[in-house]
Structures are given as C-alpha cells and as structure tokens.
Design a protein around this motif. Sequence first.
Motif, PDB file in Angstrom:
ATOM      1  N   LEU A   1      -8.609  14.165  -8.041  1.00 11.24           N
ATOM      2  CA  LEU A   1      -9.339  13.077  -7.396  1.00 11.24           C
ATOM      3  C   LEU A   1      -8.518  11.802  -7.488  1.00 11.24           C
ATOM      4  CD1 LEU A   1     -11.922  11.660  -6.233  1.00 11.24           C
ATOM      5  CD2 LEU A   1     -12.663  11.387  -8.609  1.00 11.24           C
ATOM      6  N   LEU A   2      -8.380  11.097  -6.355  1.00  8.45           N
ATOM      7  CA  LEU A   2      -7.735   9.789  -6.334  1.00  8.45           C
ATOM      8  C   LEU A   2      -8.766   8.759  -5.907  1.00  8.45           C
ATOM      9  CD1 LEU A   2      -5.315  11.920  -5.316  1.00  8.45           C
ATOM     10  CD2 LEU A   2      -4.049   9.794  -5.305  1.00  8.45           C
ATOM     11  N   CYS A   3      -9.037   7.781  -6.774  1.00  9.14           N
ATOM     12  CA  CYS A   3      -9.995   6.718  -6.489  1.00  9.14           C
ATOM     13  C   CYS A   3      -9.206   5.476  -6.085  1.00  9.14           C
ATOM     14  CB  CYS A   3     -10.850   6.422  -7.713  1.00  9.14           C
ATOM     15  SG  CYS A   3     -11.611   7.877  -8.456  1.00  9.14           S
ATOM     16  N   VAL A   4      -9.181   5.168  -4.799  1.00 14.30           N
ATOM     17  CA  VAL A   4      -8.320   4.088  -4.307  1.00 14.30           C
ATOM     18  C   VAL A   4      -9.095   3.118  -3.428  1.00 14.30           C
ATOM     19  CG1 VAL A   4      -6.154   5.360  -4.496  1.00 14.30           C
ATOM     20  CG2 VAL A   4      -7.548   5.659  -2.454  1.00 14.30           C
TER      21      VAL A   4
ATOM     22  N   ASP B   1     -14.385  24.241   0.655  1.00 15.59           N
ATOM     23  CA  ASP B   1     -13.008  24.563   0.304  1.00 15.59           C
ATOM     24  C   ASP B   1     -12.797  24.460  -1.205  1.00 15.59           C
ATOM     25  OD1 ASP B   1     -12.603  24.786   2.986  1.00 15.59           O
ATOM     26  OD2 ASP B   1     -11.739  22.787   3.220  1.00 15.59           O
ATOM     27  N   SER B   2     -11.646  24.945  -1.653  1.00 11.05           N
ATOM     28  CA  SER B   2     -11.256  24.815  -3.050  1.00 11.05           C
ATOM     29  C   SER B   2      -9.766  24.490  -3.117  1.00 11.05           C
ATOM     30  CB  SER B   2     -11.561  26.106  -3.822  1.00 11.05           C
ATOM     31  OG  SER B   2     -10.817  27.186  -3.289  1.00 11.05           O
ATOM     32  N   GLY B   3      -9.348  23.931  -4.243  1.00  7.76           N
ATOM     33  CA  GLY B   3      -7.944  23.590  -4.417  1.00  7.76           C
ATOM     34  C   GLY B   3      -7.491  22.386  -3.626  1.00  7.76           C
ATOM     35  N   HIS B   4      -8.422  21.568  -3.143  1.00  9.78           N
ATOM     36  CA  HIS B   4      -8.070  20.405  -2.339  1.00  9.78           C
ATOM     37  C   HIS B   4      -8.010  19.146  -3.204  1.00  9.78           C
ATOM     38  CE1 HIS B   4     -12.442  20.834  -2.442  1.00  9.78           C
ATOM     39  NE2 HIS B   4     -12.497  19.507  -2.397  1.00  9.78           N
ATOM     40  N   VAL B   5      -7.483  18.069  -2.625  1.00  6.64           N
ATOM     41  CA  VAL B   5      -7.434  16.769  -3.283  1.00  6.64           C
ATOM     42  C   VAL B   5      -8.472  15.862  -2.627  1.00  6.64           C
ATOM     43  CG1 VAL B   5      -6.029  14.743  -3.817  1.00  6.64           C
ATOM     44  CG2 VAL B   5      -4.989  17.026  -3.814  1.00  6.64           C
ATOM     45  N   VAL B   6      -9.344  15.282  -3.437  1.00  7.04           N
ATOM     46  CA  VAL B   6     -10.360  14.357  -2.926  1.00  7.04           C
ATOM     47  C   VAL B   6      -9.810  12.938  -3.000  1.00  7.04           C
ATOM     48  CG1 VAL B   6     -12.699  13.476  -3.214  1.00  7.04           C
ATOM     49  CG2 VAL B   6     -12.221  15.890  -3.682  1.00  7.04           C
ATOM     50  N   VAL B   7      -9.820  12.241  -1.873  1.00 11.75           N
ATOM     51  CA  VAL B   7      -9.352  10.852  -1.811  1.00 11.75           C
ATOM     52  C   VAL B   7     -10.549   9.962  -1.511  1.00 11.75           C
ATOM     53  CG1 VAL B   7      -7.808   9.209  -0.692  1.00 11.75           C
ATOM     54  CG2 VAL B   7      -7.086  11.595  -0.990  1.00 11.75           C
ATOM     55  N   ALA B   8     -10.944   9.150  -2.482  1.00 10.39           N
ATOM     56  CA  ALA B   8     -12.111   8.272  -2.334  1.00 10.39           C
ATOM     57  C   ALA B   8     -11.650   6.871  -1.961  1.00 10.39           C
ATOM     58  CB  ALA B   8     -12.914   8.240  -3.626  1.00 10.39           C
ATOM     59  N   GLY B   9     -11.996   6.453  -0.765  1.00 11.74           N
ATOM     60  CA  GLY B   9     -11.608   5.128  -0.292  1.00 11.74           C
ATOM     61  C   GLY B   9     -10.465   5.195   0.694  1.00 11.74           C
ATOM     62  N   ILE B  10     -10.752   4.969   1.982  1.00 11.93           N
ATOM     63  CA  ILE B  10      -9.714   5.064   3.006  1.00 11.93           C
ATOM     64  C   ILE B  10      -9.446   3.679   3.587  1.00 11.93           C
ATOM     65  CG2 ILE B  10      -8.984   6.194   5.142  1.00 11.93           C
ATOM     66  CD1 ILE B  10      -9.169   7.999   2.763  1.00 11.93           C
ATOM     67  N   GLY B  11      -8.764   2.879   2.759  1.00  7.90           N
ATOM     68  CA  GLY B  11      -8.229   1.613   3.240  1.00  7.90           C
ATOM     69  C   GLY B  11      -6.741   1.798   3.487  1.00  7.90           C
TER      70      GLY B  11
ATOM     71  N   VAL C   1      -4.286   1.637   1.311  1.00  8.35           N
ATOM     72  CA  VAL C   1      -3.697   2.498   0.286  1.00  8.35           C
ATOM     73  C   VAL C   1      -4.130   3.940   0.482  1.00  8.35           C
ATOM     74  CG1 VAL C   1      -3.553   2.970  -2.193  1.00  8.35           C
ATOM     75  CG2 VAL C   1      -3.532   0.612  -1.379  1.00  8.35           C
ATOM     76  N   GLY C   2      -5.429   4.139   0.660  1.00  9.59           N
ATOM     77  CA  GLY C   2      -5.943   5.500   0.842  1.00  9.59           C
ATOM     78  C   GLY C   2      -5.313   6.212   2.022  1.00  9.59           C
ATOM     79  N   TRP C   3      -5.104   5.483   3.108  1.00 11.84           N
ATOM     80  CA  TRP C   3      -4.499   6.105   4.289  1.00 11.84           C
ATOM     81  C   TRP C   3      -3.065   6.539   4.001  1.00 11.84           C
ATOM     82  CZ3 TRP C   3      -5.414   8.629   8.414  1.00 11.84           C
ATOM     83  CH2 TRP C   3      -4.452   8.745   9.424  1.00 11.84           C
TER      84      TRP C   3
ATOM     85  N   PRO D   1       0.815  -1.227   0.000  1.00 10.63           N
ATOM     86  CA  PRO D   1       0.000   0.000   0.000  1.00 10.63           C
ATOM     87  C   PRO D   1       0.843   1.269   0.000  1.00 10.63           C
ATOM     88  CG  PRO D   1      -0.889  -1.575   1.563  1.00 10.63           C
ATOM     89  CD  PRO D   1       0.438  -2.118   1.118  1.00 10.63           C
ATOM     90  N   ALA D   2       1.961   1.259   0.744  1.00 13.19           N
ATOM     91  CA  ALA D   2       2.814   2.446   0.786  1.00 13.19           C
ATOM     92  C   ALA D   2       3.485   2.682  -0.562  1.00 13.19           C
ATOM     93  CB  ALA D   2       3.873   2.292   1.883  1.00 13.19           C
ATOM     94  N   LEU D   3       3.940   1.597  -1.223  1.00 18.14           N
ATOM     95  CA  LEU D   3       4.546   1.737  -2.548  1.00 18.14           C
ATOM     96  C   LEU D   3       3.547   2.289  -3.554  1.00 18.14           C
ATOM     97  CD1 LEU D   3       6.554  -1.602  -2.782  1.00 18.14           C
ATOM     98  CD2 LEU D   3       7.506   0.691  -2.520  1.00 18.14           C
ATOM     99  N   ALA D   4       2.313   1.747  -3.509  1.00 18.42           N
ATOM    100  CA  ALA D   4       1.285   2.226  -4.436  1.00 18.42           C
ATOM    101  C   ALA D   4       0.944   3.686  -4.161  1.00 18.42           C
ATOM    102  CB  ALA D   4       0.034   1.353  -4.313  1.00 18.42           C
TER     103      ALA D   4
END
Length: 390
Positions: A322-325, A251-261, A263-265, A112-115
């Motif tokens: 957006l990161l879909c993980v 907010d604006s200019g943020h990064v959306v991270v979908a999925g907090i497993g 990898v997401g963490w 997960p850290a490598l990914a």
Amino acid sequence: MPDILVFGASHVGVRLAERLVSLGHHVRVIDPAPASASMSWTHESSDYVVPSDVGRAKIVYVVTDEDERNIRVALAVRGKSADVPIVMALTQSRLGEKLARHLSAFAFINPPALAAERFVEALMAAPPGSAPGDVQKTTATSEDAAARWQPDPLVLRAVLVIGAIGVLATTYFHLAERLRWVDALYFVVTMMATVGFGDISLRESSTMSKLVGITVMIASLANTAVIFALITDSLLKKRLVLSFGRRRIRDSGHVVVAGIGSVGWNVVELLRARGESIVVVDNHEQGRYLPGVYARRLPAIIGDARQERTLRDAGLLRAKALLCVTNSDLANLEIGLNAKLLRPDMPVILRIFDQELAQSLRERLEMPMVYSMSSIAAEVLVGYSERPPR
C-alpha cells in the motif's frame, strides 16, 4: 546580496533553505508570507518581485507551489540577468524541457516525479509480507460470501405479494366459478397481466366474483408497477456503483495506491512501467488524474481510504503493498495505521510532509518507509548549489 536566492516559502522552499543554511550559505527567501522568528535565513516579504541586483547571486531557486508563477518568476529573473543560474520546480516536465531549450544556465526538477521514484524504489526494496490472501483468509472468505449478489428485499417482498395474490385468486375462481385448476390459473394470469377477457370472463359471474376480479386487477397493476420501479432502481444503483467506483476488487498481488494527485499519478505510471498490477483509491470522482486512470483501464475505487470498508473493497487483504500518497499527513497516517491493523506484515509507504512526525513514525510505530516529497526535492536541489547549471 545573499549568495543564494530562493523564490517561494513552500514546503520545498523551506526544506531547501534549511539545508542551504546548514551548509553555510547565506540565503534570502522571497515570499508574500510574513517572516517567522525561527527562520535562519533572510526573509523578504514581497510578491515575488525580482531584485535589481539578482545577477550577483550564485544561484536562484524558483520553488513556489504553482507552475505558472514559477515560469513567470524565472523569466523575470532571466530578463534582469542573462547568466545567473536558475533552478526551478515544475510538475509539467514537458514545459521544463521546452524552457531549457531557450534559457541558458537553466535546470528544473519535477518534485512529484522524484518522490514517486523514491516511493517505488522503497517498495521494490521492501521485504515481502505474507502471500496475498493468506492473512485473515477466513475473514476475507466470509466477506466475499457476504458480498455476492443477493436479491433486493423490497423486490422479493413485492414478488411474494403478487404470487400470494395469484395463488389466492386461482383458488377462489377454481371453487367459485368451478374452473379447472389450470383454467383458473390461466384466467388469473391473463387478468393480472391485463390481456384477458377473451375466452373466460366474469360477465355472467356473481357479484362477489366480480369484486374479487376488480381487486385482483387493481392489486396486480399496483404491485407490478412497484416491482418494475424497484428493479429499475436496483439496476440504476448498480450502474452508479460501477460508474463511481464502489465495487469490490477480487484481484490479488496488486499494489494499492491511495491518493491520485501529482505524486500518486507518477507512482502509478512507474508501477505500470514495472509491470505491477495496480488498484487506485481516491475520494474525488472528478479528480484531475482519474480520466487517465480510466483510460488505462486500471481498477479504481472512489471512496475515503481512511475507512476500513474502502480498503477492503480495494482488496487490501490480498494486496502486495500500500502506498499512501494523498496531500494530507493525517489522512496518510490514518490510512497507514488502518492498513497495518488489517495486514500487519504488509509493506506500507507513507508520504509525510512533517519531518518530526515522520521521524516519530519510524521510531515509535515501526513504520520505516515514511518519506517527504519536499525533503526529497530539496535534497536534489541542494546539489545544484555546488554544481550550478551552465
């Protein structure tokens, strides 16, 4: 005896075996799952039993999906051979560091850290899209206006009813009891609030006035109870909304991270280290990593990121990327496609297990930033076949 032994036919194990075979190695994969006819390596269907001649292997990989099992197998291998090189997949890096202090010829990787590192590197290298907020500005403005606070219609109706009762009762007692307007209003309010009859009473009034008074008192009590119940319900709903993450991010200019497993963490931690603003989206309010998200005071939306409403709540229209993980290819694909409809030029990074699907997305849907955690991990693991740990 094959020159390379792989414990675990997980996604990482399969990708690793494929790469090793393509490099000309003789590979045996040990896993309880039944063998497939399409396999290009030797398969041994057993419950991760370490063969007696394991010491003859050039290197041993332990890459099942469970850390506890990987540790148990690695220790069993070391028990039968003191010097065979062991490389293990482990999502808990601290445990891996402790094992490395006590085991010789041992190394570990954290898939997960490598990914996560690869995902964040791709995000940083991606060309920027339109300035956050410029895309679909009119739509965002209208939605924000609609999202502003509005009174509960039931509470509003109850207030109008009790107001109408007050107006009608005041008018009646002004005319029937010959009270001044202010006195009639005062009398009605004290009666509705159940704190009267001290100075003005209906004791000597007509039967009709008494019946009107009784009606006003009963209607007021019932309606007041309804108002308090509705207000309490509204406040409770808002509290639950905040508790479970159903709110709109401004907010604006943020990064959306979908999925907090796992990898997401790791993605969240890397983005925080780079000073990025983050909004987390997950559909499990009891997720393993959500306490850490809350402890870091990161905005979190609890909901299905496949739904357009959830993406809008996460401020996607004003987001940087957006990161879909999540751990589902179809979910990541659906999230990514919906995001592209809302923000066609926004960088979208997808985590996809299926290599063929990933290639199709790159070629046909113009989604170049598609990555597989298992492929990334296998790429690093293959390097140990040429440079075993000492």
